[in-house]
Design a protein around this motif. Structure first.
Motif, PDB file in Angstrom:
ATOM      1  N   PRO A  16      -7.476   8.593  -1.447  1.00 18.34           N
ATOM      2  CA  PRO A  16      -7.012   7.245  -1.084  1.00 18.34           C
ATOM      3  C   PRO A  16      -5.552   7.189  -0.662  1.00 18.34           C
ATOM      4  CG  PRO A  16      -7.526   7.385  -3.427  1.00 18.34           C
ATOM      5  CD  PRO A  16      -7.867   8.700  -2.837  1.00 18.34           C
ATOM      6  N   ALA A  17      -4.766   8.207  -1.025  1.00 22.07           N
ATOM      7  CA  ALA A  17      -3.355   8.181  -0.664  1.00 22.07           C
ATOM      8  C   ALA A  17      -3.123   8.685   0.756  1.00 22.07           C
ATOM      9  CB  ALA A  17      -2.555   9.013  -1.648  1.00 22.07           C
ATOM     10  N   GLN A  74       1.105   4.020  -2.823  1.00 21.66           N
ATOM     11  CA  GLN A  74       0.822   5.434  -2.587  1.00 21.66           C
ATOM     12  C   GLN A  74       1.958   6.311  -3.078  1.00 21.66           C
ATOM     13  OE1 GLN A  74      -0.255   5.693   1.539  1.00 21.66           O
ATOM     14  NE2 GLN A  74      -2.196   4.657   1.208  1.00 21.66           N
ATOM     15  N   GLY A 132      -4.426   3.133   6.429  1.00 20.51           N
ATOM     16  CA  GLY A 132      -4.399   3.301   4.975  1.00 20.51           C
ATOM     17  C   GLY A 132      -5.717   2.801   4.404  1.00 20.51           C
ATOM     18  N   THR A 133      -6.216   3.455   3.375  1.00 21.86           N
ATOM     19  CA  THR A 133      -7.517   3.080   2.843  1.00 21.86           C
ATOM     20  C   THR A 133      -7.400   1.909   1.867  1.00 21.86           C
ATOM     21  OG1 THR A 133      -8.351   5.293   3.149  1.00 21.86           O
ATOM     22  CG2 THR A 133      -9.514   3.919   1.573  1.00 21.86           C
ATOM     23  N   LEU A 134      -8.131   0.855   2.159  1.00 17.77           N
ATOM     24  CA  LEU A 134      -8.071  -0.382   1.376  1.00 17.77           C
ATOM     25  C   LEU A 134      -9.085  -0.336   0.236  1.00 17.77           C
ATOM     26  CD1 LEU A 134      -6.651  -3.189   1.566  1.00 17.77           C
ATOM     27  CD2 LEU A 134      -8.658  -3.982   2.815  1.00 17.77           C
ATOM     28  N   LEU A 160       0.840  -1.204   0.000  1.00 19.55           N
ATOM     29  CA  LEU A 160       0.000   0.000   0.000  1.00 19.55           C
ATOM     30  C   LEU A 160       0.871   1.248   0.000  1.00 19.55           C
ATOM     31  CD1 LEU A 160      -3.105  -0.631   2.189  1.00 19.55           C
ATOM     32  CD2 LEU A 160      -2.819   1.513   0.979  1.00 19.55           C
ATOM     33  N   ILE A 191      -7.180   0.088   6.957  1.00 18.24           N
ATOM     34  CA  ILE A 191      -6.474  -0.853   7.831  1.00 18.24           C
ATOM     35  C   ILE A 191      -5.192  -0.236   8.384  1.00 18.24           C
ATOM     36  CG2 ILE A 191      -7.383  -2.923   6.725  1.00 18.24           C
ATOM     37  CD1 ILE A 191      -4.665  -3.141   5.281  1.00 18.24           C
TER      38      ILE A 191
END
Lengths: 263, 263
Positions: free
Chosen positions: B127-128, A74, B109-111, A70, B101
């Motif tokens: 989302p970042a 990012q 962080g957005t999954l 992730l 999560i």
DNA sequence: TCCTGATGGTTCAAATAGTGGACCTTGTGG
DNA sequence: CCACAAGGTCCACTATTTGAACCATCAGGA
């Protein structure tokens, strides 16, 4: 071989086909003794790279990997860029398109895809599938532009026959690779799924190596002489764009080959 | 501390805020000597966990992580399940929803997420972004149900004031956590972004620990007494569903607390 | 009931693999 | 032209890893 190597190698034994393994299985696969394997597994678990099922005691890939991936995503949005490029490509070809990247030595894993929604007869992507190197356009072209050492390792394997069209002879596959290197495109005519035609172009990362491929797949009937040049041009353009989004560069030779297509 | 630990720890220094680091920077961060750090970095690079920029010599997270995370996702489709549950939740609340999560000690962080598309005045997810523990509904509720050791480590930090509503006093935050533990919900009223109200519920993994949260975010004005119970029930149901999709279980206490909501 | 052969896990002397101070090279700024 | 910081390498010393032998538990078979 360093301890770290041996430890990290354990992670590689977990695949989609065997997502959970026990201590004994790891021991057998690694060829090392049980005590060392156990300590390594424990270390990986502590670091979050593995998770252990509290009941079955089996180990599976852990959350730390998701977290790090992730973070990578990012910082260097590979998947997001892939999606953007796929959308443009889809507008041009109106067929199922996907970006897949090398997954160890098994084949390619799909990073992003758009399913065709304009035709009645369409090709679906199963995102969980691992695309074998020898039977898909993406696999062929990735191998064609991969490091020679990696290519040779893969070519030394036995290949499964998936359809009546699947080529399994390494010598003939080597010719296909030669062809892909010359044209910049991999092709598959029903070698993975019957009646599915596919064209793929290679993608390169920052370090200049081939990371995977971008491809479009359609029923054989729709890949005609009329549509061919349009499709090839669109795929080449997409591969070139995505490569530069990823901070990579097309090999000079390839750029020259595609010159007439992407102007 | 084992060599493997020390080596893997290096990966942790790469964050979204510092996605690339040089040898000297790693050396300073780890406190070890340059030679050892260099060898460890080289090993990680060989294994594909890091990539080195051929020009700047800086190291960044490597493709092997994406590959392993992909494998994990294919075997245990966390993100795919999250998306499915979010779609159901979105149908019920018609507001922006997301699953996030734990990402190390930085936040969440957005999954997966679905942005609201039904209102003119809507909340967007970036989302970042890393969602800080202290200033978001998801962060609060995740911390509330996290392992005490982890919670204490986070609470011992200094917290940034992001808006005029951000709470930065650890003692008051501890009360908020207490509240979240009691109700099963985290709340944020403009603590992360002004005027944005958010409710979150915790998610649990196979090993029984809290992995993150599912949340909905909306302009303050739309969270009314009338809508409250409907929203809470939908979020609780979604959290319960996703937890069981993930192979986890809600803590018994929490299940009892939510009994009246999810019947 | 008591074997047998799996499984997961632990111990500790022996040996191998990791360590880090010193050193080299290149590039930048003064 | 020097000073300093960057990335990278060398190798004697030493601490960590190793693995045969060990224990505990479980499932099936005679």
């Amino acid at each position: 071989m360093s301890t770290v190597d041996k430890t990290l190698k354990l992670l590689g034994y977990l695949k989609t086909t065997s997502p959970e393994l026990g201590l004994s299985q790891f021991t057998r696969l690694s060829g090392d003794d049980k005590a060392s394997t156990h300590r390594r597994l424990t270390e990986l678990t502590r670091a979050g790279f593995l998770e252990q099922d509290p009941v079955t005691k089996a180990y599976r890939l852990g959350a730390a990997l998701t977290r790090l991936a992730l973070t990578r995503e990012q910082s260097f949005p590979l998947a997001e860029n892939a999606r953007r490029v796929l959308e443009r490509l889809y507008e041009q070809v109106a067929e199922t398109v996907h970006v897949s990247i090398v997954q160890g030595e098994d084949g390619l894993g799909t990073l992003a895809h758009i399913d065709d929604r304009s035709h009645g007869n369409r090709v679906y992507i199963e995102p969980a599938d691992v695309l074998p190197f020898h039977a898909t356009a993406s696999g062929i072209v990735t191998l064609a532009f991969a490091e020679p050492a990696f290519r040779d390792k893969i070519l030394a394997r036995r290949f499964d026959r998936l359809t009546s069209e699947t080529e399994t002879d390494p010598a003939v596959l080597a010719l296909h690779l030669e062809d892909a290197r010359r044209s910049g495109f991999g092709r598959s005519e029903g070698a993975y799924e019957p009646d599915v035609f596919s064209v793929a172009a290679p993608l390169f990362g920052r370090d200049g190596t081939c990371k995977g491929a971008i491809a479009t797949a359609m029923p054989k009937a729709r890949f005609t002489e009329t549509s061919e040049e349009r499709i090839l041009a669109a795929v080449a353009k997409a591969a070139s764009d995505l490569t530069s989004y990823w901070g990579g560069e097309l090999p000079r030779k390839l750029k020259a080959t595609w010159d007439y297509l992407i102007e």
